[in-house]
Design a protein around this motif. Structure first.
Motif: not given
Ligand SMILES: Nc1ncnc2c1ncn2[C@@H]1O[C@H](COP(=O)(O)OP(=O)(O)OP(=O)(O)O)[C@@H](O)[C@H]1O
Ligand SMILES: Nc1ncnc2c1ncn2[C@@H]1O[C@H](COP(=O)(O)OP(=O)(O)OP(=O)(O)O)[C@@H](O)[C@H]1O
Ligand SMILES: [Mg+2]
Ligand SMILES: [Mg+2]
Lengths: 525, 306, 321, 365
Positions: C157-169
């Motif tokens: 789901t989109v939230l999974v990608y969001l979670a991973f994107a939050l790491v570099p962010l």
């Protein structure tokens, strides 16, 4: 003085009117008036807890006054927070530095004064500006070093640079020399004079009258929250100031009879120590202290004095490797592990360098702290329990004899002023009559009244035939108290001197690691 | 008035406490009577609840769950005039009716259906906490599967070791996905609230699931093969209806008495082929007439298959 | 174990680690600013409930996500009030928030839906669905990379990608922005921030608010992403695991990714091998279920060593006593 | 000098906080459509207005005293022991082994042995986290959380596969022999000739809990060990300077803490259930955190806080039992009590301080 004109420029840089501040039931400042002319260095002195730091913190917007008015450059201004103060051109170097220990110098400098939301631009500009400031004021520091890796002197430079970076016109320094070596202090004063000559205004808080006389243009004296006097420095003298400060006559010299050293108490042979990170802190220390003498160790902080005291006190830092020999009254002491308890039983007393971190449990009451480290002494036990009544009675006596104020054994230790905290520690260690007293920075940040008292007790212990090892960064203290002086540099003893045969300059050279000339070496031997 | 005590899982556990509630409500709707209901909060309250209800004159007092067994055995004698009904446990006292269900028999039928519906030859079982009661379900199910397709594989998972295991749909869904990855295409969930997640994930993965305790076929019409229904609702209804005249003794609710069954309704009609229905009927018949013996895990703590 | 099995396990680990990662990053912002937070669990739970409720009521999962964030944010505010404004004990406040969420969700759920604290199951647009990344199916045939892309990377789901994107962010925010500099400083030495003319209170509230937002996303993921509806106590201790991961990661974003992945992986492994047969002995399912916890202790003791929290952490900033 | 009188600090502040917590709870009750007055009545009547209610209130309070003391002792050493839950559970295992596998002629002999078993097992369960903290620096908060899960797994395994009697459905051990059953407070009252708290689980352990409070008080404030525990908890560098070994104190403090948590099993396992059941601790380990912190880490405070939570548990139980209010309301009330008395206490204290300062000024002027 600068030769600027115009009505506004004639206005004093700072004017305080009727500033009052209470912390709960404590009235720290009572209706204080102060006038600081532009382009001057203004000294403020006063006993511990007189309210100096509070007053300056109010000026810097750290605390808010209960009442009173602040005028900067003649204009009233409401300083509600540090940001307003910074905007009004005020910079402050606090008594306890306000630095982030695990940030770099550069990060500390720009904190709160960034150029924009991204750090990159700020860091670039700050690096350039820092370089300029460093050259202009001889304030070199490595911009990429972490604060926790810097010596206190360098940390202070960072604080000053922080203020200058924010283009402060008014610079407040709260006890800046307490942690500096004489050379560093001289350097600081050169910088301050330079700043003054540029037209900046400087307020300097210190306990050292010598510094007041040396550098300030005017001086104000505080006592118990009130401003008791403001005078031109040229028109006063140390004795008068001391009297104003304490409200009685103070002896500014240490009065002591010549030492009559007896048998050696402590012998240290080729003591070496490598800390847990593999850094060699002690590189072969040889030292001998005899009964009835005070050996002073001079040196810039961080040259192994702390490690030496900790090892002798029986608690080398974990993971350190030790080598060498220590004998106490002819008995060899084990170097393995930590056993501060056994050292105390063997007759070593220890006033640690940092009373607030090591010497006291700040949340304990005074009476509990008077037993600290000796809490297992037989006279404090009552079967399985501790004999709190006995401990308390003992504490009451010590508090009385050492004139700890307030004489309230039930007060938490953190609620005593620094000087009185120190008296508690000294009372505890000295009154045990140790054969050897280790004492680190006995009067750091302590006012002159208390200094006089503590010095007297150290001398009395010596006269009772005990050995004293004194570590201090205060050359004055070392010179006036010691019977023999050893100078430490980079984990070694650079040389030994007799106080009456040496000068501050000579010791300063040794402290800086400059090998003594042949002549000096002979004199020291 | 009759009274009903729910076990710690709570009245809305989507499982047998809820079924008991449904039965009581049905009685209430039909008779217009009223009943007292209690939800346990802590272990220590069991005795408190039983005694207080008995003292206030409730009769009969119905309780769900084996955990009441110990306490009921101790206190039943103190209230000889009160009838107690305990579900899922045998307490041998003159004023206690013990109702036990033959979960293995019902689960066996579920296993038969699973084996027939499975194309891959691999089916799954997901239990809640790893406790003996759930092993009864698991073992009956496995026997049904193996009897139908001897070379079929049964994957078995338990959710956890704390009471949280009953309320973790996330983990339930993930366990289902793990089983699907291993080839399972029919999965039986006996895990309370966790089962909700299993059924959901099965519907998402487009495989079949089997519900438990109540009829859960409607949760995902066309995706839930069947539900192994324990007639807890009927038992409670019957007990309430009998009132103070509840027969003491052990009441075994098995296939024969209709106490357990596999739910057939409009929601799973398209899934149940005539052959499947025939196999289920045959197996029921065999179990009822004794030609098929379904082993009960509880009798010796072992399961003959796997 | 073949390659496909490994991929399936990693795929499962990714799904299982996502709520942990989000909660862990949430805790990271808060604790880096000096506010300890053992209330991650409660905030996630509250968010799971509010998101599922609103998603059900509106049929739109995005509104559900917003509601989830709102629910967690409300509890964050309580935590901020207690630990920043009123200088209370941060641990107690966190404990209270966990209780509060556990009780309120069921109480409100029962009042609204009458299902004993459950929400009705979510369907269609009321939940997040897995997205298949471009070319996932076409590339499946490519050796090694193809299956990894199709199995593990695609299909969440989109939230999974969001979670991973939050790491570099998060890394970037923390180490490359003014906000991050001040945030880290306020957790190490609030007085330094105060005397630099920046409001400690405002910084800490901002951090606590971000923590709320991230917990909100984590909770919404639990109820509307990985499953389809709220069940009481459905966080099942994940907030505590996230906290453990945070300490494990020594309060740094990239290690947080690693730590939560490890937890996800261990859970996925124990899901896949419920009774691990080692040949000479079979490990019972109870111990396989406890495996993540046992391994955590071993790893912590063996490899991680002393974790030093932000220096001002847990202590309210008090100027005048 | 203090800002306000001590009595205001230790009594008035928590009292006002409590009132606030209950006021908000009343709003919550109103919001779900029930009557707060009715609810309060049920709670007070059910928990405090009968010997029967007290019998339960004291039973729960006894549990919380032990777990509260456990958290408290660790806290004084600067350690946050979240593992009370697991330690109490394993303590129950100790009790069970002692009572099931050794023959006991009389409870008076069984009790001390069971106490040793409970304390020993609880302490052992705390030992590994303690040792890891002391020697490896592994954060005790994580390790104790992990050990709670591991304890649950271990007990689950043992109860299902080892301790469960053949043929029993219940994941529970066999019942303890009757000779080991502890006297209930109601029995003791009967012995003294009056009826009190019939059929309630409060038992002799309550007095042991009171004794534990006294002993812990002595330990922390009257013994050398306590002095050293407190010193380490306040400042590690200072403790090292004074010759106190942090490793030793951490391990000892955690052993005592674990032993106290384990001792809870005397109450719930030996005294109430009289067999080991799964999840016998029922969250008391976590309540212990709140109890210790609310009790200001003083045994007397712990005792009062435990009583308060005992009241909430029992009163709340009554509420759930006899009204249509869902049992989760109690959790909300507990949460609010913890929040207001434990974390938002300054919200009450600050204005009070200002009030007393103003009073003093007026008095002084
Ligand atoms: N933050 C504070 N909160 C409460 N009381 C304080 C605080 N800071 C200072 N005080 C009180 O105010 C009085 C003045 O303290 P202050 O630090 O200004 O003294 P000082 O003159 O700087 O002393 P020193 O020479 O030791 O630095 C002290 O007696 C102290 O009790
Ligand atoms: N934040 C504070 N809260 C309460 N009292 C304080 C605070 N800061 C300082 N004090 C009190 O102010 C007095 C003087 O404090 P200060 O920090 O200036 O000590 P000090 O004499 O300068 O010691 P040192 O130089 O070693 O730091 C003491 O009584 C101290 O307890
Ligand atoms: Mg000062
Ligand atoms: Mg000072």
């Amino acid at each position: 003085m600068t030769a600027r004109s115009g009505a506004e420029n004639m206005a004093p840089a700072i004017e305080l009117r009727g500033i009052s501040k209470a912390f709960g039931p404590v009235q720290a400042n009572k209706g204080i008036d102060l006038l600081v002319p532009r382009g001057t260095i203004h000294g403020i002195i006063g006993e511990n807890g007189a309210g100096k730091s509070t007053l300056m913190s109010i000026l810097y917007g750290f605390y808010r006054p209960d009442s009173g008015e602040i005028l900067i450059g003649g204009k009233p201004i409401a300083i509600t927070d540090s940001l307003t103060a910074i905007r009004a051109g005020i910079g402050m170097v606090f008594q306890h530095f306000k630095l982030v220990q695990n940030f770099t110098v550069l990060e500390n400098i720009i904190l709160g004064a960034e150029d924009g939301p991204m750090l990159r631009t700020s860091l670039g500009r700050a690096r350039a500006e820092l370089k300029r400031l460093a050259e202009e004021y001889e304030l070199q520091v490595d911009p990429d070093a972490l604060i926790e890796e810097l010596s206190v002197g360098h940390q202070q430079r960072v604080e000053i640079l922080k203020a200058l970076y924010r283009q402060a016109d008014i610079l407040i320094l709260d006890e800046p020399t307490g942690v500096l070596t004489p050379a560093e202090a001289d350097h600081l004063f050169r910088i301050l004079r330079g700043l003054r000559d540029e037209g900046k205004t400087i307020i300097l808080i210190t306990h050292k009258l010598r510094e007041i006389m040396e550098i300030t243009d005017n001086v104000s004296v505080m006592r118990r929250g009130e401003m008791v006097a403001s005078v031109k420095t040229a028109e006063t003298n140390p004795t008068a100031l001391a009297e104003l400060m304490v409200g009685r006559k103070v002896l500014l010299r240490v009065d002591k009879a010549p030492a009559r050293p007896g048998a050696p108490v402590l012998e240290v042979r080729d003591l070496r120590m490598v800390d847990a990170d593999g850094v060699e802190r002690l590189r072969g220390i040889d030292l001998s202290i005899r009964a009835g003498e005070i050996v002073g160790i001079a040196g810039v902080a961080g040259n192994g004095q702390t490690q030496l005291l900790e090892i002798l006190g029986g608690y080398p830092e974990p993971g350190a490797k030790l080598a060498g020999e220590i004998t106490l009254k002819g008995q060899p002491l084990a170097l393995k592990g930590s056993d501060a308890r056994a050292r105390r039983r063997a007759g070593i007393g220890h006033v640690p360098e940092d009373r607030q971190v090591e010497g006291l449990i700040m949340d304990f009451t005074a009476w509990e702290n008077v037993a600290f480290g000796y809490h297992d002494a037989p006279e404090f036990q009552n079967g399985l329990m501790m004999d709190n009544a006995a401990i308390r009675a003992d504490a009451v006596g010590k508090i009385e004899r050492f004139d700890v104020r307030p004489p309230n054994p039930d007060l938490a230790s953190k609620n005593f002023s620094g000087g009185n905290q120190q008296k508690i520690v000294v009372a505890r260690e000295v009154e045990r009559n140790p054969d050897l007293l280790l004492i680190g920075q006995p009067t750091r940040g302590v006012d002159i009244g208390a200094i006089e008292f503590i010095h007297k007790r150290i001398v009395a212990l010596r006269d009772a035939g005990k050995a004293v090892l004194l570590v201090s960064v205060e050359l004055d203290e070392i010179m006036s108290l010691s019977d023999r002086i050893a100078v430490m540099f980079d984990g070694r003893i650079m040389g030994e001197r007799l106080p009456e045969q040496t000068t501050a300059g000579d010791l300063g050279c040794l402290m800086a690691g400059v090998a003594p000339s042949d002549q000096d070496a002979e004199a020291g031997a | 008035d009759p009274a009903l005590i729910f076990d710690l899982g709570g009245k809305f556990d989507k499982s047998f406490n809820e079924a008991a509630y449904v039965g009581a409500e049905r009685w209430k709707a039909e008779t217009g009577g009223s009943y007292k209901e209690l939800e346990m909060q802590s272990e220590a309250q069991r005795e408190q609840a039983l005694r207080r209800l008995a003292e206030t004159g409730a009769n009969p007092i119905v309780m769900t769950g084996f955990a009441f067994g110990e306490v009921l055995g101790q206190i039943a004698g103190d209230y000889p005039d009160t009838k107690f009904v305990i579900i899922d446990m045998v307490v041998e006292k003159p004023n206690v009716q013990s109702i036990v269900f033959s979960e293995p028999q019902g689960s066996y039928l579920a296993g038969v259906m699973a084996a027939m519906a499975s194309k891959s030859g691999t089916v799954g079982f997901i239990g809640g906490m790893d406790v003996p009661l759930i092993h009864k379900f698991e073992c009956g199910y496995s026997q049904g599967v193996k009897a139908t397709k001897p070379d079929a594989k049964v994957l078995i998972n338990y959710t956890g070791t704390t009471p949280a295991a009953w309320n973790d749909p996330v983990k339930g869904g993930e366990l289902l996905k793990a089983q699907v990855a291993q080839g399972a295409d029919v999965v039986y969930a006996a895990a309370g609230g966790t089962g909700i997640g299993v059924l959901q994930a099965a519907a998402d993965a487009n495989i079949l699931s089997i519900g438990v305790d109540s009829n859960q076929n409607h949760l995902h019409p066309g995706k839930v093969l069947t539900s192994m229904v324990k007639g807890v609702d009927n038992s409670v209804y019957d007990a309430f209806k009998a009132g103070a005249d509840v027969e003491p003794g052990i009441k075994v609710m098995d296939l024969a008495s209709g106490g357990v069954s596999v739910a057939m309704d409009d929601n799973n009609k398209p899934l149940v082929t005539p052959e499947m229905q025939a196999a289920v009927d045959a197996a029921s018949k065999g179990i009822i007439d004794g030609t098929i013996k379904v082993h009960d895990y509880m009798t010796d703590n072992t399961c003959p298959v796997q | 174990m073949d390659f496909a099995t490994i991929l399936q396990i990693v795929d499962s680990a990714v799904r299982l680690m996502t709520p942990l990662l989000l909660a862990c990053l949430a805790g990271l912002y808060s604790e880096r600013a000096g506010i300890f937070d053992i209330g991650l669990e409660g905030k996630m739970l509250m968010a799971a409930f509010t998101s599922a409720s609103v998603a059900y009521a509106t049929g739109t999962v995005w509104l559900g996500l917003l509601a989830g964030i709102g629910g967690a944010l409300a509890l964050s505010l309580v935590h901020g009030l207690a630990s920043i404004t009123f200088r209370g004990n941060q641990l107690i406040s966190g404990v209270a928030i966990n209780f509060l969420a556990a009780g309120l969700t069921v109480l409100l759920g029962q009042k609204i839906f009458g299902l004993g604290g459950r929400t009705p199951s979510l369907e269609g647009d009321a939940r997040f669905h897995a997205i298949t990344l471009p070319f996932a199916e076409n590339l499946r045939g490519v050796p090694v990379i193809g299956p990894i892309y199709a199995e593990v990377i695609s299909g969440h789901t989109v939230l999974v990608y969001l979670a991973f994107a939050l790491v570099p962010l998060t890394w970037w925010v923390l180490y490359r922005t003014r906000f991050g500099l001040r945030l880290r400083a306020v957790g190490e030495n609030p007085a330094s921030v105060d005397t630099a003319g920046v409001s400690v209170t405002r910084m800490r509230y901002a951090a606590v608010a971000i923590c709320g937002v991230l917990c909100g996303i984590a909770g919404a993921y639990l109820a509307t992403g990985i499953s389809a509806g709220f069940v009481k106590d459905m966080t099942a201790g994940r907030g505590y695991i996230a906290l453990a991961a945070l300490i494990f990661a020594k309060w740094r974003p990239w290690p947080a990714l690693f730590a939560t992945f490890l937890f996800g992986l261990m859970e996925a492994v124990s899901n896949r091998f419920p009774d691990l047969d080692l040949g000479f002995v079979t490990i019972p399912s109870m111990f396989m279920n406890a495996l993540p916890y046992i391994l955590t202790v071993i790893i912590l003791a063996g490899f991680v060593g002393r974790a030093i929290p932000p220096r001002a952490g847990g202590e309210p900033y008090v100027k005048e006593r | 000098m203090e800002r306000m009188p001590k009595w205001a600090d230790v009594i008035l502040t928590p009292l006002i906080s409590l009132v606030l917590a209950f006021a908000i709870s009343a709003l919550v009750i109103l919001a779900i459509g029930e009557s707060p007055v009715e609810a309060l009545k049920v709670m007070v009547e059910g928990a405090l207005l009968s010997s029967y209610g007290w019998g339960y209130t004291l039973y729960y309070a006894t549990n919380f005293v032990f777990t509260g003391l456990a958290v408290m002792v660790a806290y004084h050493a600067g350690l946050f022991n979240i593992g009370g839950e697991g330690q109490a559970a394993i303590g129950g295992l100790g009790v069970t082994l002692v009572l099931l596998y050794l023959p006991w002629p009389h409870w008076a002999l069984a009790l001390p042995a069971a106490m040793v078993g409970a304390a020993l097992f609880g302490a052992l369960w705390a030992l590994i986290p303690a040792w890891l903290q002391a020697r490896r620096g592994s954060h005790i908060v994580i390790t104790t959380i992990m050990f709670n899960f591991i304890a649950a797994a271990l007990l689950n395994y043992l109860l299902v596969n080892v301790l469960r009697p053949q043929g029993s459905m219940d994941p529970a051990s066999a019942s303890f022999p009757p000779a080991t059953h502890l006297p209930k407070l109601s029995d003791m009252a009967l012995g003294l000739g009056f009826e009190w708290g019939k059929n309630t689980p409060a038992n002799i352990t309550f007095f042991i809990a009171i004794g534990a409070c006294l002993l812990v008080w002595l330990l922390i404030w009257r013994t050398r060990l306590g002095y050293e525990i407190r010193a380490l908890g306040k400042s590690e560098p200072a403790a090292v300077y004074a010759g106190i070994s942090p490793t030793r104190i951490i391990v000892i403090a955690m052993l005592i803490s674990g032993a106290l948590a384990g001792l809870m099993a005397i109450n719930n396992v030996m005294g109430e259930a009289e067999r080991l059941i799964f999840n016998a601790v029922e969250g008391a380990g976590f309540i212990g955190i709140a109890v210790a912190l609310m009790g200001r880490n003083h045994p007397f405070g712990v005792f009062l806080a435990a009583l308060l939570f005992g009241f909430l548990y029992q009163g709340g139980g009554e509420l759930a039992l006899w009204t249509t209010i869902p049992r989760e309301l109690i959790i909300v009330i507990q949460a609010l009590v913890i929040l207001f008395t434990g974390a938002l206490d300054n919200m009450v204290r600050m204005p009070l301080e200002r009030f007393f300062m103003a009073m003093r000024k007026r008095g002084g002027a």
